[in-house]
Design a protein around this motif. Structure first.
Motif, PDB file in Angstrom:
ATOM      1  N   SER A 425       0.829  -1.209   0.000  1.00  0.00           N
ATOM      2  CA  SER A 425       0.000   0.000   0.000  1.00  0.00           C
ATOM      3  C   SER A 425       0.858   1.251   0.000  1.00  0.00           C
ATOM      4  N   ILE A 426       1.930   1.229   0.805  1.00  0.00           N
ATOM      5  CA  ILE A 426       2.830   2.383   0.862  1.00  0.00           C
ATOM      6  C   ILE A 426       3.491   2.609  -0.502  1.00  0.00           C
ATOM      7  N   ALA A 427       3.926   1.512  -1.118  1.00  0.00           N
ATOM      8  CA  ALA A 427       4.559   1.634  -2.442  1.00  0.00           C
ATOM      9  C   ALA A 427       3.584   2.221  -3.458  1.00  0.00           C
ATOM     10  N   ALA A 428       2.317   1.790  -3.397  1.00  0.00           N
ATOM     11  CA  ALA A 428       1.317   2.290  -4.340  1.00  0.00           C
ATOM     12  C   ALA A 428       1.073   3.780  -4.137  1.00  0.00           C
ATOM     13  N   VAL A 429       1.014   4.229  -2.880  1.00  0.00           N
ATOM     14  CA  VAL A 429       0.807   5.652  -2.592  1.00  0.00           C
ATOM     15  C   VAL A 429       1.991   6.468  -3.088  1.00  0.00           C
ATOM     16  N   ILE A 430       3.210   5.940  -2.883  1.00  0.00           N
ATOM     17  CA  ILE A 430       4.409   6.658  -3.333  1.00  0.00           C
ATOM     18  C   ILE A 430       4.381   6.829  -4.854  1.00  0.00           C
ATOM     19  N   THR A 433       1.632   9.350  -5.885  1.00  0.00           N
ATOM     20  CA  THR A 433       1.998  10.726  -5.536  1.00  0.00           C
ATOM     21  C   THR A 433       3.099  11.234  -6.458  1.00  0.00           C
ATOM     22  N   ALA A 434       4.060  10.348  -6.767  1.00  0.00           N
ATOM     23  CA  ALA A 434       5.159  10.752  -7.648  1.00  0.00           C
ATOM     24  C   ALA A 434       4.646  11.084  -9.046  1.00  0.00           C
ATOM     25  N   LYS A 435       3.635  10.325  -9.529  1.00  0.00           N
ATOM     26  CA  LYS A 435       3.085  10.593 -10.854  1.00  0.00           C
ATOM     27  C   LYS A 435       2.449  11.973 -10.933  1.00  0.00           C
ATOM     28  N   GLN A 436       2.025  12.459  -9.764  1.00  0.00           N
ATOM     29  CA  GLN A 436       1.432  13.796  -9.729  1.00  0.00           C
ATOM     30  C   GLN A 436       2.488  14.883  -9.567  1.00  0.00           C
ATOM     31  N   SER A 437       3.764  14.452  -9.712  1.00  0.00           N
ATOM     32  CA  SER A 437       4.905  15.388  -9.619  1.00  0.00           C
ATOM     33  C   SER A 437       4.932  16.117  -8.284  1.00  0.00           C
ATOM     34  N   LYS A 438       4.530  15.383  -7.227  1.00  0.00           N
ATOM     35  CA  LYS A 438       4.575  15.981  -5.893  1.00  0.00           C
ATOM     36  C   LYS A 438       6.006  15.917  -5.342  1.00  0.00           C
ATOM     37  N   SER A 439       6.298  16.793  -4.397  1.00  0.00           N
ATOM     38  CA  SER A 439       7.628  16.858  -3.783  1.00  0.00           C
ATOM     39  C   SER A 439       7.836  15.695  -2.810  1.00  0.00           C
ATOM     40  N   ALA A 440       9.090  15.565  -2.363  1.00  0.00           N
ATOM     41  CA  ALA A 440       9.415  14.518  -1.387  1.00  0.00           C
ATOM     42  C   ALA A 440       8.638  14.721  -0.091  1.00  0.00           C
ATOM     43  N   ASP A 441       8.461  15.993   0.302  1.00  0.00           N
ATOM     44  CA  ASP A 441       7.688  16.280   1.519  1.00  0.00           C
ATOM     45  C   ASP A 441       6.245  15.833   1.353  1.00  0.00           C
ATOM     46  N   ALA A 442       5.700  16.020   0.162  1.00  0.00           N
ATOM     47  CA  ALA A 442       4.323  15.612  -0.091  1.00  0.00           C
ATOM     48  C   ALA A 442       4.194  14.093  -0.023  1.00  0.00           C
ATOM     49  N   ILE A 443       5.195  13.389  -0.563  1.00  0.00           N
ATOM     50  CA  ILE A 443       5.182  11.925  -0.516  1.00  0.00           C
ATOM     51  C   ILE A 443       5.257  11.446   0.935  1.00  0.00           C
ATOM     52  N   GLU A 444       6.134  12.099   1.714  1.00  0.00           N
ATOM     53  CA  GLU A 444       6.278  11.727   3.126  1.00  0.00           C
ATOM     54  C   GLU A 444       4.980  11.952   3.884  1.00  0.00           C
ATOM     55  N   ALA A 445       4.307  13.077   3.594  1.00  0.00           N
ATOM     56  CA  ALA A 445       3.043  13.375   4.266  1.00  0.00           C
ATOM     57  C   ALA A 445       1.966  12.370   3.869  1.00  0.00           C
ATOM     58  N   ALA A 446       1.965  11.971   2.594  1.00  0.00           N
ATOM     59  CA  ALA A 446       0.933  11.055   2.108  1.00  0.00           C
ATOM     60  C   ALA A 446       1.073   9.664   2.712  1.00  0.00           C
ATOM     61  N   THR A 447       2.303   9.294   3.045  1.00  0.00           N
ATOM     62  CA  THR A 447       2.534   7.940   3.576  1.00  0.00           C
ATOM     63  C   THR A 447       2.730   7.917   5.096  1.00  0.00           C
ATOM     64  N   ALA A 448       2.624   9.057   5.761  1.00  0.00           N
ATOM     65  CA  ALA A 448       2.921   9.135   7.196  1.00  0.00           C
ATOM     66  C   ALA A 448       2.048   8.193   8.019  1.00  0.00           C
ATOM     67  N   VAL A 449       0.735   8.223   7.776  1.00  0.00           N
ATOM     68  CA  VAL A 449      -0.190   7.384   8.547  1.00  0.00           C
ATOM     69  C   VAL A 449       0.087   5.911   8.285  1.00  0.00           C
ATOM     70  N   LEU A 450       0.336   5.571   6.993  1.00  0.00           N
ATOM     71  CA  LEU A 450       0.606   4.177   6.657  1.00  0.00           C
ATOM     72  C   LEU A 450       1.916   3.700   7.286  1.00  0.00           C
ATOM     73  N   ASN A 451       2.935   4.553   7.278  1.00  0.00           N
ATOM     74  CA  ASN A 451       4.208   4.177   7.893  1.00  0.00           C
ATOM     75  C   ASN A 451       4.073   3.970   9.406  1.00  0.00           C
ATOM     76  N   GLU A 452       3.241   4.810  10.016  1.00  0.00           N
ATOM     77  CA  GLU A 452       3.002   4.644  11.460  1.00  0.00           C
ATOM     78  C   GLU A 452       2.330   3.303  11.731  1.00  0.00           C
ATOM     79  N   GLU A 453       1.343   2.972  10.912  1.00  0.00           N
ATOM     80  CA  GLU A 453       0.647   1.693  11.064  1.00  0.00           C
ATOM     81  C   GLU A 453       1.593   0.528  10.796  1.00  0.00           C
ATOM     82  N   LEU A 454       2.493   0.694   9.799  1.00  0.00           N
ATOM     83  CA  LEU A 454       3.475  -0.347   9.490  1.00  0.00           C
ATOM     84  C   LEU A 454       4.397  -0.591  10.684  1.00  0.00           C
TER      85      LEU A 454
END
Length: 655
Positions: A425-430, A433-454
């Motif tokens: 799931s984390i890989a899919a979100v990354i 998000t990357a396809k939307q040309s988002k920044s590294a901070d945006a990717i980190e924010a998008a996966t924060a909840v999933l990483n916490e759960e992981l």
């Protein structure tokens, strides 16, 4: 197994199947720590919450378990009422279906304590409900919330602990004569008590006592025991208001703060890591204002060493010292009258020689050391040689890792699949998000909840793996028991007292005396009459002498008055037959105290040998088996993995 989580049955369905009713039977578990008690928080407030919750859920409230003044870092087996709750949960039929707690911190502030308890209940079909936020572990959402609560509680606890320990370390390093906590050492008091800036200053009243003891020991040459008696006679009390004892005086006067004008924070008793380094910071020497000068301290040390009583000659070894509890509640220690006299070894109750001269002796009798050691060691050898008895005695170690191994293996496999799914799931979100040309901070924010759960899932998986390892270790301990039983049959009978002491220490052996010492050896002094017959190899006349027999004996003895001598002879025979003490012999036979004196005189000049010779035809009975020991209870526990190495440990040096 599917990629999703293992489906948990509904608690209500489980209860319905087990009890035939849709009403859950609930118990609540309440806990407050010592610190919470000090702040006025008690279990009564928690009880109101859990009771309301149970009523709202329309469950049947069938019991309450509570631990007051108990740390949340302890596991279930280390908490009194929680341990009883777990024992009840394993009964058949099960007396309840769900355990209700006011919040997650009541279960435990450490993940280890939290999850092992929850899993153990799950494995037997009992669930946990948390009043705060109204969730339980019968659903995946409830389990997620439970994980977050457990992580928060442990993080909160570690933060508080780190801040507290860091503050103490800083204070010890920077503040002169800093008071770190607890009672001040004797001779000092706390200035600015109750504030962060508290420090130690000399207590002039206690310092006066210290200087007085210095004068008694150095000036008058008294040892510490005599100095203690002098203080008592002068009405000088200890800090507690009680009279001084010799040990208390020694510990206070000969302490590091008094003699060196310093104390060590995080010293030899500090918690250390695996490398032996203090866990929370370096050791700090805190300098204190001196009560005695360095020269006075050195002189006091020298004088105390000079006046200390040193024993000489052969020293016996007593493996049961400190392990025998007398009727008065005090412990026995080994003592011998003279090292060369046979039968002169005994265990004496410490209450018979109180450290406080003002206290009365307890009156407990001495116990024959050889007989007691032989009896206890035979008992230990019998248990250690019997694998079934060892299994029962080692239950505490074996049971520490009890659990359903198959269920735990399934749980680990399930967590592995959840972790794999979460990583996907984390890989899919990354990627998205990357396809939307988002920044590294945006990717980190998008996966924060999933990483916490992981991370929570990984922590849970690690804990489950640790528990499985503990269960496998339990199996190894069981195999060790079999090896120990084999070793005991071969090695235990011939072990030296020093090796026996090492075994008894590992057993944490305790002997509790439950009746008085038999009358014949109550004072611990060998019976001289019995010893005479044993040495002569003779049996004893079976009854009091007839007139005909007395006529044979009388010419060999002094005449006496009013039948005193004849009663003495009958009393001596009676004592040999019964093993009773002289006071009881005199009471039961009508003899006088002269009986004991007569025997000593006749035995020393061979008169008693001649008396027995002329009575060779009378009916005789064997010397009775001497009852040296009182009744007792012998208790202990076994860690076989340690005991299997005892011979090597003793070879390299036993305490």
């Amino acid at each position: 197994m599917s990629n999703g989580s293992t489906a948990l049955p509904s608690t209500i369905d489980t209860a319905a199947q087990a009890t035939g009713t849709r009403t859950l039977r609930a118990v609540d578990y309440l806990r407050v720590s010592t610190e919470e008690q000090k702040k006025g928080y008690g279990v009564a407030r928690q009880s109101k919450k859990t009771t309301r919750h149970i009523v709202a859920k329309q469950w049947a409230h069938v019991g309450t378990y509570k631990d007051e003044g108990v740390s949340g870092s302890l596991e279930a087996a280390e908490r009194g009422d929680l341990k009883r709750l777990m024992e009840k949960a394993q009964q058949t039929p099960r007396p309840f279906d769900i355990v209700v707690v006011p919040d997650g911190r009541v279960i435990g502030r450490k993940g280890r304590a939290f999850w092992r308890w929850v899993w153990a209940l799950e494995d037997i079909g009992v669930y946990v409900a948390v009043v705060a936020d109204d969730y339980d572990n019968t659903t995946m959402e409830g389990r997620k919330k439970m994980r977050r609560d457990a992580d928060y509680a442990e993080t909160e606890w570690e933060t508080i602990r780190d801040r507290t320990q860091g503050g103490l370390q800083e204070k010890a390093e920077l503040m002169p004569a800093a008071h770190i906590g607890g009672r001040p050492p004797y001779g000092y008091r706390i200035a600015n008590k109750g504030t962060p800036g508290s420090y130690l200053v000399i207590d002039e009243d206690e310092a006066k006592v210290i200087r007085h003891v210095y004068d008694l020991v150095v000036g008058e040459g008294l040892n510490l025991r005599k100095a203690t008696i002098r203080l008592i006679a002068e009405g000088v009390a200890a800090r507690s208001g009680k009279t001084w004892t010799r040990d208390n005086l020694r510990d206070r006067i000969m302490s590091t703060p008094v003699l060196d004008g310093a104390l060590v924070f995080r010293g030899k008793h500090a918690k250390t890591d695996e490398n032996g380094n203090p866990t929370w910071g370096d050791s700090v020497r805190i300098e204190l204002p001196r009560i005695l000068t360095a020269e006075q301290s050195a002189e006091l040390r020298r004088k105390v060493a000079e006046t200390a009583k040193h024993s000489s000659g052969q020293r016996w070894f007593y493996p049961l010292s400190g392990r025998v509890v007398s009727l008065c509640g005090k412990t026995h220690s080994g003592i011998s009258f003279t090292p060369t006299r046979e039968g002169a070894r005994f265990y004496r109750c410490s209450g018979n020689s109180p450290k406080d001269p003002a206290q009365k002796s307890c009156g407990c009798s001495r116990i024959d050391a050889d007989a007691l050691e032989k009896h206890v060691w035979r008992h230990v050898t019998e248990i250690a040689s019997d694998s079934d008895k060892l299994q029962e005695l080692a239950a505490e170690w074996i049971g520490m890792a009890e659990g359903d191994t198959a269920a735990l293996v399934d749980r680990i496999s399930d967590l592995d699949q959840q972790i794999e799914g979460m990583n996907a799931s984390i890989a899919a979100v990354i990627v998205a998000t990357a396809k939307q040309s988002k920044s590294a901070d945006a990717i980190e924010a998008a996966t924060a909840v999933l990483n916490e759960e992981l991370q929570q899932l990984q922590n849970l998986r690690d804990e489950a793996a640790d528990w499985l390892a503990d269960m496998e270790e339990s199996d190894r301990r069981t195999r060790d028991l079999m090896a120990l039983a084999s070793m005991a049959k071969k090695s235990f009978p011939d072990m030296a007292p020093e090796q026996q002491a090492a075994i008894l220490s590992m057993l944490e052996l305790k002997v509790t005396i439950t009746s008085p010492v038999p009358d014949g050896r109550r004072r611990g002094v060998p019976c001289t009459v019995r010893a005479w017959y044993a040495a002569a190899g003779l049996d004893i006349p079976a009854a009091a002498l007839s007139d005909e027999d007395w006529a044979k004996v009388a010419p060999l003895l002094p005449r006496g008055r009013m039948g005193t001598v004849r009663r003495s002879v009958d009393a001596i025979f009676f004592k040999a037959r019964t093993g009773k003490s002289w006071p009881n012999v005199i009471k039961e036979t009508g003899a006088t105290i002269q009986a004991s004196k007569h025997f000593n005189a006749w035995a020393s000049d061979d008169t008693w040998t001649r008396v027995n010779a002329v009575l060779s035809e009378v009916e005789r009975v064997p010397l009775p088996e001497l009852q040296l020991l009182p009744s007792m209870v012998i208790e202990g526990r076994v860690d076989p993995s340690v005991m299997l190495n005892v011979e090597e440990r003793c070879r390299t040096g036993c305490r």
